[in-house]
Design a protein around this motif. Sequence first.
Motif, PDB file in Angstrom:
ATOM      1  N   ALA A 238       0.836  -1.202   0.000  1.00 53.11           N
ATOM      2  CA  ALA A 238       0.000   0.000   0.000  1.00 53.11           C
ATOM      3  C   ALA A 238       0.873   1.255   0.000  1.00 53.11           C
ATOM      4  O   ALA A 238       0.618   2.214  -0.734  1.00 53.11           O
ATOM      5  CB  ALA A 238      -0.916  -0.001   1.221  1.00 53.11           C
ATOM      6  N   ARG A 239       1.916   1.229   0.803  1.00 55.49           N
ATOM      7  CA  ARG A 239       2.766   2.428   0.945  1.00 55.49           C
ATOM      8  C   ARG A 239       3.530   2.748  -0.337  1.00 55.49           C
ATOM      9  O   ARG A 239       3.880   3.894  -0.577  1.00 55.49           O
ATOM     10  CB  ARG A 239       3.760   2.217   2.090  1.00 55.49           C
ATOM     11  CG  ARG A 239       3.070   2.282   3.432  1.00 55.49           C
ATOM     12  CD  ARG A 239       3.973   1.847   4.558  1.00 55.49           C
ATOM     13  NE  ARG A 239       3.164   1.736   5.769  1.00 55.49           N
ATOM     14  CZ  ARG A 239       3.452   0.972   6.790  1.00 55.49           C
ATOM     15  NH1 ARG A 239       4.546   0.236   6.792  1.00 55.49           N
ATOM     16  NH2 ARG A 239       2.652   0.944   7.834  1.00 55.49           N
ATOM     17  N   TYR A 240       3.817   1.721  -1.130  1.00 58.14           N
ATOM     18  CA  TYR A 240       4.574   1.963  -2.364  1.00 58.14           C
ATOM     19  C   TYR A 240       3.686   1.848  -3.610  1.00 58.14           C
ATOM     20  O   TYR A 240       4.178   1.735  -4.727  1.00 58.14           O
ATOM     21  CB  TYR A 240       5.776   1.004  -2.440  1.00 58.14           C
ATOM     22  CG  TYR A 240       6.813   1.395  -1.410  1.00 58.14           C
ATOM     23  CD1 TYR A 240       7.749   2.384  -1.681  1.00 58.14           C
ATOM     24  CD2 TYR A 240       6.789   0.846  -0.140  1.00 58.14           C
ATOM     25  CE1 TYR A 240       8.664   2.785  -0.727  1.00 58.14           C
ATOM     26  CE2 TYR A 240       7.693   1.234   0.836  1.00 58.14           C
ATOM     27  CZ  TYR A 240       8.632   2.211   0.538  1.00 58.14           C
ATOM     28  OH  TYR A 240       9.522   2.624   1.487  1.00 58.14           O
ATOM     29  N   SER A 241       2.376   1.891  -3.393  1.00 56.24           N
ATOM     30  CA  SER A 241       1.442   1.799  -4.527  1.00 56.24           C
ATOM     31  C   SER A 241       1.185   3.192  -5.101  1.00 56.24           C
ATOM     32  O   SER A 241       1.684   4.197  -4.584  1.00 56.24           O
ATOM     33  CB  SER A 241       0.122   1.196  -4.044  1.00 56.24           C
ATOM     34  OG  SER A 241      -0.492   2.113  -3.153  1.00 56.24           O
ATOM     35  N   GLY A 242       0.360   3.249  -6.131  1.00 56.44           N
ATOM     36  CA  GLY A 242       0.042   4.543  -6.737  1.00 56.44           C
ATOM     37  C   GLY A 242      -0.852   5.410  -5.873  1.00 56.44           C
ATOM     38  O   GLY A 242      -0.709   6.630  -5.827  1.00 56.44           O
ATOM     39  N   THR A 243      -1.785   4.776  -5.161  1.00 62.32           N
ATOM     40  CA  THR A 243      -2.802   5.555  -4.451  1.00 62.32           C
ATOM     41  C   THR A 243      -2.859   5.292  -2.954  1.00 62.32           C
ATOM     42  O   THR A 243      -3.665   5.893  -2.251  1.00 62.32           O
ATOM     43  CB  THR A 243      -4.199   5.213  -5.018  1.00 62.32           C
ATOM     44  OG1 THR A 243      -4.354   3.793  -4.968  1.00 62.32           O
ATOM     45  CG2 THR A 243      -4.370   5.711  -6.432  1.00 62.32           C
TER      46      THR A 243
END
Length: 852
Positions: A238-243
């Motif tokens: 989640a932390r390195y995702s787009g959103t």
Amino acid sequence: MAQSDVDVVVVGAGFAGMYLLHELRKTGFSHRLLEAGDDVGGTWYWNRYPGARCDIATTDYQYTWDPELHEQWQWSEKHAAQPEILRYAQFVAKKHDLYSGIEFNTRVDGAQWNEVAKRWSIHTSTGETITCQHYVMATGCLSVPKEPDIVGTEKFTGNVYVTGRWPHEGVDFTGKRVAVIGTGSSGIQSIPHIADQAKELVIFQRTPNFSMPAFNGPAPQDRIERLKADRVTYQHEARYSGTGVPLEDSTVSALSVTQEEAFVMLEEAWQKGELLSLGNTFMDSAINRKANDVVAEFMRMKVRSVVKDPEVAELLSPYKHGYGTKRPCMDTGYFETFNKPHVRLVDLNTSPIRSITETGIDFGKESMEFDAIVYATGFDAMTGAIVSANITGKNGVTLKSKWEHGPLTYLGLTSVGFPNLYMITGPGSPSVLSNMMVSIEQHVDWIRDTLVHMREQGFETIEPTPLAEEGWRVHCTDCADITIFQEANSWYMGANVPGKPRVMFPYIGGVGRYRLACEEVVNKGFLGFELAGSTKKQCNDGLVREVQPDVDMVLDFIATLNLPAMETMTPTEARAFSEASSAMRPSGPEVGEISDGVLPGADGELEYRLYRPATPGPHPIAVYFHGGGWVFGSHTSDDPLCRDLCAQSNTLIISVNYRHAPEAPFPAAAEDGFAALKWVHANAGALGGIADQIAVAGWSAGGNVAAVTAQMARDKGGPQLSGQLLLCPVTDGSHQHRSHIENGERFILTKSLMEWFWNHYATPEQRKSPQASPLLAASLAGLPPTMLVTCQFDPLRDEGNAYARALMQAGVKVEHVEARGHIHTSITMVDMLPSGAPHRREMARALRGFFS
Ligand SMILES: Cc1cc2nc3c(=O)[nH]c(=O)nc-3n(C[C@H](O)[C@H](O)[C@H](O)COP(=O)(O)OP(=O)(O)OC[C@H]3O[C@@H](n4cnc5c(N)ncnc54)[C@H](O)[C@@H]3O)c2cc1C
């Protein structure tokens, strides 16, 4: 008695302030936390309008810093409603005894930086002045409701409600005549509930918005399972995702499938009832208008399928902005509401409000009476709360005046002239374009770690440098420029508040990429910050993101493929590899005609491809030479670029397949180039071209062939050229240029690949010839007008720059474009890298200019 001088003052007790308070206690900083409301929760404390809900699923919109919470708190729904989120905030505050550290009913009115004491003075609504070393605005992006800018608002004697300041005791609209002004997120969420109670409901709409049903129910099972199986990995993703939600990025272009296929894919996303799933269906809906139209039309089709009156359906269908370029909404029965007999829609574009009156609203040619008016008119987003807190930095400069033309920050966290001031989810950070829980936690962690670092290292102040701040502004603009977001009059662009500057306020480069930038800043010794203590100073000035964002993404993607270096291949293998890569790219724009032929080269026939504009001829001609290091490529290998040049410049492009090394080494390519030019000149009329309007053009090694061909035409009696267009040309085989070292790795064309090309093409002795290294020509005088493009991160940058300078010194008319943030290949990547488009437009303009 609270201390009047502390390490840190925090403003705001929403999710950001609450977590920061916890971290300040943990790390032992003295602090005060001031909150205007009388409870925790921020957004979820103030926005109590009926239907208020979070649009991010509960699997993702929750704190991660206390793992126990995941066991101790169970969400009842997929999208939590406001009362449940508020209860969650209260639960966390009680569990961690945060209430004891928060001063409620205390508004911060102003703050001044004292440059001598190196401290902030904070003024509160209780009349107190607190001094502190660090000042943190946890004041929220959407915490200042926008004042309605409608004539006569003060006259109305009925009940007035603002969605962002809803009465705690709730409102009963039963039997009432109600007007709702505004159809953004709050309007869309509240309207079905108000309609359930009201006797008569009139909705005043300026802009229709895209909305999809939330299909509320239990949280998505697949994500619950992923979370349970491995919470740490889930949160990392989640932390390195787009959103800020761990969804796999789409790799499908909306333009690569039929509309029917696209609608099937969109329907699948629609059924999930998740905003981000729908927006993530296609890779290009945020950057390509046509791709976005596919999604927008699907959404409009959905409106038509629900709303019975076709005229009302049309009014509720957005056409003027792309899907996602204004905050899309989630609803529960919004469009169905317009089928109810007591609900009416008024289009403010055709029936503007003339005035609010004592008893109702005058609009268009009508006057209506109401018992209540609900303003769902949104927020002074992103900067409203920070600016209205009256912050004065160094030399008496206020943040308000500094941001007059748009917010200037470094990383959305700090601002030049305002030492030790931090903004959580400030403008220039992903903030409202993300799952804000993820963004809030990242900023709190960054601030905490920075404060601890400063304390440990004996630094008293931290302030970004002007260079870093300007670099971040440019990077944020670059990110926004490759999207279609700026076309919309959205609150992301400040367009909802009169007088607000029109810039993209949040960072649109993605949550993960943003986090990596923040990490890089710290890892490079607080790059772009000046840190100072009583006995020491540190300033590692510089820029954190210089490569164009779309180029950067391509480079990252290529890095994941672990491809073999081309210079480790044989020429045959490299040719096959290059052809296979080219097969995957978009084809480029349509042109009038494409035909292939052969022409006589210096030693046998050469293939060529002709690109004819769609306009009536005859046309001026550009003889084009492809890239490929003299070793690979062909008359078709730069197809997208040739189409683009042809279509944009209205020029006939003839792309020549000159002979390649090592089979035909120097000077074969140069001699073929000149032979091809002479043939094209002699046959211009038959080709549909104009014989005395001929230019040469080329990219990379083809730029070298073009430059050499121009010199040969000058020295060998013509043809007379109208111009030369050189994109990243090879001009000097000596490798003496700094850019070979600076840009020698990572940027596709590497130093060692370039050496491999030269080794196949020319011996060290041959490279000294101007027909191999045009920069070494005894004179460049008399060459035709030149457009020369060099790219910042190209190993060939400096030799291209040197050629441009030498041409100018020789009296040649030169237009030199230094493409910021680009690499050797990026400008040729038509329809793949939007950031290259402006430079291709420039090239086409220059080409046209050669012939005018
Ligand atoms: C209707 C609505 C729906 C939303 N939906 C989503 C969603 O689906 N997903 C998502 O990620 N985010 C959503 N958000 C964004 C939401 O604001 C954040 O998710 C998050 O709650 C912000 O927390 P915060 O602590 O940063 O700010 P806030 O919750 O706004 O808290 C800021 C606090 O600062 C206080 N304050 C401000 N100025 C002063 C001052 N001068 N003096 C004293 N106190 C002050 C305010 O009173 C407030 O309590 C939504 C916002 C709104 C308004």
